[in-house]
Design an enzyme around this catalytic site. Sequence first.
Site, PDB file in Angstrom:
ATOM      1  N   HIS A 221       0.827  -1.209   0.000  1.00 14.77           N
ATOM      2  CA  HIS A 221       0.000   0.000   0.000  1.00 14.77           C
ATOM      3  C   HIS A 221       0.861   1.259   0.000  1.00 14.77           C
ATOM      4  O   HIS A 221       2.065   1.208   0.254  1.00 14.77           O
ATOM      5  CB  HIS A 221      -0.965   0.010   1.195  1.00 14.77           C
ATOM      6  CG  HIS A 221      -0.302   0.098   2.534  1.00 14.77           C
ATOM      7  ND1 HIS A 221       0.157   1.278   3.079  1.00 14.77           N
ATOM      8  CD2 HIS A 221      -0.037  -0.865   3.453  1.00 14.77           C
ATOM      9  CE1 HIS A 221       0.668   1.048   4.278  1.00 14.77           C
ATOM     10  NE2 HIS A 221       0.572  -0.266   4.518  1.00 14.77           N
TER      11      HIS A 221
ATOM     12  N   CYS B 264       3.652  -4.424   6.660  1.00 13.37           N
ATOM     13  CA  CYS B 264       3.174  -4.235   5.293  1.00 13.37           C
ATOM     14  C   CYS B 264       4.318  -3.750   4.399  1.00 13.37           C
ATOM     15  O   CYS B 264       5.374  -3.354   4.884  1.00 13.37           O
ATOM     16  CB  CYS B 264       2.047  -3.199   5.258  1.00 13.37           C
ATOM     17  SG  CYS B 264       0.478  -3.826   5.894  1.00 13.37           S
TER      18      CYS B 264
END
Length: 142
Positions: A97, A113
């Site tokens: 992301h 992440c």
Amino acid sequence: MKRILAAAAACLCLQFHVSSAQAGTVLANIDLRSQTMTVSEDGVLKYRWKVSTARRGYRTPTGSYTAKWLSRDHRSKKYDNAPMPYAVFFDGGYAVHGTYELRHLGRPASHGCVRLEPRNAATFFSMASEAGLRNTRIVISQ
């Protein structure tokens, strides 16, 4: 004449069917050591970007994954509603992301992440959307 038209129509339909079956195989390779992500489409290298993965005390899972779901304007429920724009989720709560912490790109900084510059995340999100989740692979290695 009818046979020729029918054969031409069948060939045309077959071409569209084959091209849609092959459309957009997207592969993201994330290298934890170099903190980079390369993106290939249909076997052709398209992009190489800096990323940030897990900082000390956290982990980014390694392995090969198929994209599971997409969220354009996601916010983390686990980490203080942190923005996760253009999220492509691949393993539970782990996603590729965008981030607004641009100064950290190129070194470990996340809770696990894979973070990208927002415009690069938007590009990857778009590629995954167009190719389909089944045709989007994310491979993370040391």
